[in-house]
Design a protein around this motif. Structure first.
Motif, PDB file in Angstrom:
ATOM      1  N   GLU A  77       0.834  -1.203   0.000  1.00  0.00           N
ATOM      2  CA  GLU A  77       0.000   0.000   0.000  1.00  0.00           C
ATOM      3  C   GLU A  77       0.873   1.259   0.000  1.00  0.00           C
ATOM      4  OE1 GLU A  77      -2.372   1.582   3.541  1.00  0.00           O
ATOM      5  OE2 GLU A  77      -3.909   0.589   2.320  1.00  0.00           O
ATOM      6  N   ALA A  78       1.957   1.247   0.770  1.00  0.00           N
ATOM      7  CA  ALA A  78       2.867   2.389   0.818  1.00  0.00           C
ATOM      8  C   ALA A  78       3.489   2.648  -0.552  1.00  0.00           C
ATOM      9  CB  ALA A  78       3.952   2.164   1.871  1.00  0.00           C
ATOM     10  N   ILE A  79       3.910   1.587  -1.230  1.00  0.00           N
ATOM     11  CA  ILE A  79       4.494   1.730  -2.564  1.00  0.00           C
ATOM     12  C   ILE A  79       3.464   2.282  -3.541  1.00  0.00           C
ATOM     13  CG2 ILE A  79       5.418   0.436  -4.541  1.00  0.00           C
ATOM     14  CD1 ILE A  79       6.782  -1.398  -2.383  1.00  0.00           C
ATOM     15  N   GLU A  80       2.267   1.742  -3.512  1.00  0.00           N
ATOM     16  CA  GLU A  80       1.197   2.221  -4.392  1.00  0.00           C
ATOM     17  C   GLU A  80       0.907   3.695  -4.133  1.00  0.00           C
ATOM     18  OE1 GLU A  80      -3.537   1.404  -5.097  1.00  0.00           O
ATOM     19  OE2 GLU A  80      -2.265  -0.303  -4.559  1.00  0.00           O
ATOM     20  N   ASN A  81       0.814   4.071  -2.862  1.00  0.00           N
ATOM     21  CA  ASN A  81       0.551   5.465  -2.519  1.00  0.00           C
ATOM     22  C   ASN A  81       1.718   6.359  -2.939  1.00  0.00           C
ATOM     23  OD1 ASN A  81      -1.884   4.688  -1.447  1.00  0.00           O
ATOM     24  ND2 ASN A  81      -1.184   4.728   0.665  1.00  0.00           N
ATOM     25  N   GLY A  82       2.941   5.864  -2.800  1.00  0.00           N
ATOM     26  CA  GLY A  82       4.115   6.611  -3.229  1.00  0.00           C
ATOM     27  C   GLY A  82       4.094   6.871  -4.725  1.00  0.00           C
ATOM     28  N   GLU A  83       3.735   5.863  -5.506  1.00  0.00           N
ATOM     29  CA  GLU A  83       3.643   6.022  -6.962  1.00  0.00           C
ATOM     30  C   GLU A  83       2.599   7.081  -7.316  1.00  0.00           C
ATOM     31  OE1 GLU A  83       5.406   4.681  -9.413  1.00  0.00           O
ATOM     32  OE2 GLU A  83       6.581   3.268  -8.225  1.00  0.00           O
ATOM     33  N   GLU A  84       1.461   7.058  -6.622  1.00  0.00           N
ATOM     34  CA  GLU A  84       0.406   8.043  -6.884  1.00  0.00           C
ATOM     35  C   GLU A  84       0.871   9.459  -6.556  1.00  0.00           C
ATOM     36  OE1 GLU A  84      -3.104   6.845  -4.774  1.00  0.00           O
ATOM     37  OE2 GLU A  84      -3.330   5.029  -5.981  1.00  0.00           O
ATOM     38  N   VAL A  85       1.590   9.613  -5.445  1.00  0.00           N
ATOM     39  CA  VAL A  85       2.087  10.934  -5.046  1.00  0.00           C
ATOM     40  C   VAL A  85       3.098  11.451  -6.064  1.00  0.00           C
ATOM     41  CG1 VAL A  85       3.520  12.112  -3.323  1.00  0.00           C
ATOM     42  CG2 VAL A  85       1.602  10.725  -2.591  1.00  0.00           C
ATOM     43  N   ILE A  86       3.995  10.589  -6.524  1.00  0.00           N
ATOM     44  CA  ILE A  86       4.976  11.006  -7.531  1.00  0.00           C
ATOM     45  C   ILE A  86       4.252  11.516  -8.769  1.00  0.00           C
ATOM     46  CG2 ILE A  86       6.725  10.166  -9.154  1.00  0.00           C
ATOM     47  CD1 ILE A  86       7.665   8.268  -6.847  1.00  0.00           C
ATOM     48  N   GLU A  87       3.296  10.766  -9.268  1.00  0.00           N
ATOM     49  CA  GLU A  87       2.555  11.179 -10.465  1.00  0.00           C
ATOM     50  C   GLU A  87       1.810  12.486 -10.220  1.00  0.00           C
ATOM     51  OE1 GLU A  87       2.942   9.861 -13.452  1.00  0.00           O
ATOM     52  OE2 GLU A  87       4.338   8.468 -12.518  1.00  0.00           O
ATOM     53  N   MET A  88       1.212  12.632  -9.040  1.00  0.00           N
ATOM     54  CA  MET A  88       0.466  13.846  -8.707  1.00  0.00           C
ATOM     55  C   MET A  88       1.377  15.071  -8.742  1.00  0.00           C
ATOM     56  SD  MET A  88      -1.365  14.888  -5.122  1.00  0.00           S
ATOM     57  CE  MET A  88       0.241  15.040  -4.346  1.00  0.00           C
ATOM     58  N   TYR A  89       2.542  14.970  -8.096  1.00  0.00           N
ATOM     59  CA  TYR A  89       3.463  16.104  -8.087  1.00  0.00           C
ATOM     60  C   TYR A  89       3.986  16.410  -9.484  1.00  0.00           C
ATOM     61  CZ  TYR A  89       3.619  16.841  -3.067  1.00  0.00           C
ATOM     62  OH  TYR A  89       3.294  17.158  -1.780  1.00  0.00           O
ATOM     63  N   LEU A  90       4.354  15.388 -10.244  1.00  0.00           N
ATOM     64  CA  LEU A  90       4.868  15.614 -11.595  1.00  0.00           C
ATOM     65  C   LEU A  90       3.836  16.326 -12.461  1.00  0.00           C
ATOM     66  CD1 LEU A  90       6.775  12.278 -12.286  1.00  0.00           C
ATOM     67  CD2 LEU A  90       7.746  14.498 -11.626  1.00  0.00           C
ATOM     68  N   GLU A  91       2.583  15.889 -12.383  1.00  0.00           N
ATOM     69  CA  GLU A  91       1.515  16.525 -13.167  1.00  0.00           C
ATOM     70  C   GLU A  91       1.312  17.973 -12.736  1.00  0.00           C
ATOM     71  OE1 GLU A  91      -2.036  14.149 -12.926  1.00  0.00           O
ATOM     72  OE2 GLU A  91      -1.034  12.400 -13.812  1.00  0.00           O
ATOM     73  N   ALA A  92       1.319  18.223 -11.426  1.00  0.00           N
ATOM     74  CA  ALA A  92       1.110  19.583 -10.912  1.00  0.00           C
ATOM     75  C   ALA A  92       2.255  20.503 -11.326  1.00  0.00           C
ATOM     76  CB  ALA A  92       0.965  19.559  -9.393  1.00  0.00           C
ATOM     77  N   TRP A  93       3.499  20.041 -11.171  1.00  0.00           N
ATOM     78  CA  TRP A  93       4.643  20.863 -11.545  1.00  0.00           C
ATOM     79  C   TRP A  93       4.645  21.162 -13.045  1.00  0.00           C
ATOM     80  CZ3 TRP A  93       8.084  17.319  -8.153  1.00  0.00           C
ATOM     81  CH2 TRP A  93       8.017  17.735  -6.826  1.00  0.00           C
ATOM     82  N   LYS A  94       4.284  20.167 -13.840  1.00  0.00           N
ATOM     83  CA  LYS A  94       4.234  20.366 -15.290  1.00  0.00           C
ATOM     84  C   LYS A  94       3.161  21.391 -15.642  1.00  0.00           C
ATOM     85  CE  LYS A  94       3.819  17.905 -19.639  1.00  0.00           C
ATOM     86  NZ  LYS A  94       3.621  16.621 -20.313  1.00  0.00           N
ATOM     87  N   ALA A  95       1.972  21.267 -15.041  1.00  0.00           N
ATOM     88  CA  ALA A  95       0.867  22.189 -15.314  1.00  0.00           C
ATOM     89  C   ALA A  95       1.211  23.616 -14.892  1.00  0.00           C
ATOM     90  CB  ALA A  95      -0.398  21.716 -14.594  1.00  0.00           C
ATOM     91  N   GLU A  96       1.993  23.764 -13.828  1.00  0.00           N
ATOM     92  CA  GLU A  96       2.373  25.082 -13.322  1.00  0.00           C
ATOM     93  C   GLU A  96       3.632  25.628 -13.989  1.00  0.00           C
ATOM     94  OE1 GLU A  96       2.663  24.568  -9.100  1.00  0.00           O
ATOM     95  OE2 GLU A  96       0.543  24.076  -8.916  1.00  0.00           O
ATOM     96  N   GLY A  97       4.237  24.840 -14.873  1.00  0.00           N
ATOM     97  CA  GLY A  97       5.448  25.272 -15.544  1.00  0.00           C
ATOM     98  C   GLY A  97       6.674  25.278 -14.646  1.00  0.00           C
ATOM     99  N   GLU A  98       6.608  24.547 -13.546  1.00  0.00           N
ATOM    100  CA  GLU A  98       7.728  24.447 -12.610  1.00  0.00           C
ATOM    101  C   GLU A  98       8.774  23.469 -13.149  1.00  0.00           C
ATOM    102  OE1 GLU A  98       8.005  26.110  -9.657  1.00  0.00           O
ATOM    103  OE2 GLU A  98       6.103  27.124 -10.026  1.00  0.00           O
ATOM    104  N   SER A  99      10.005  23.642 -12.686  1.00  0.00           N
ATOM    105  CA  SER A  99      11.030  22.674 -13.066  1.00  0.00           C
ATOM    106  C   SER A  99      10.782  21.369 -12.322  1.00  0.00           C
ATOM    107  CB  SER A  99      12.432  23.209 -12.777  1.00  0.00           C
ATOM    108  OG  SER A  99      12.592  23.435 -11.402  1.00  0.00           O
TER     109      SER A  99
END
Length: 73
Positions: free
Chosen positions: A40-62
């Motif tokens: 469950e921790a690994i699954e949640n970690g994968e979801e968090v990584i994807e969430m941050y990557l999508e947010a940073w990309k949408a905001e134009g962040e590095s």
């Protein structure tokens, strides 16, 4: 599948597996997620990584680059 690192550690105090993503540690409060089981921790970690990557990309962040462990022969 992403190439980012995850550190999974058992927290006796919380009775949970805590997830830290080393590449994000200077941008996000760590640990960033948890799970009742390692899976469950690994699954949640994968979801968090994807969430941050999508947010940073949408905001134009590095976006932090994944740490790559070189194979030594």
């Amino acid at each position: 599948m992403n190439q980012y690192s995850m550190i999974i550690q058992w927290s006796k105090e919380d009775q949970l597996f805590l997830v830290t993503i080393p590449e994000f540690s200077h941008l996000v409060i760590m640990p960033c997620t948890h799970g009742r089981t390692r899976a469950e921790a690994i699954e949640n970690g994968e979801e968090v990584i994807e969430m941050y990557l999508e947010a940073w990309k949408a905001e134009g962040e590095s976006i932090p680059q994944p740490n790559i462990l070189p194979i030594v022969s």
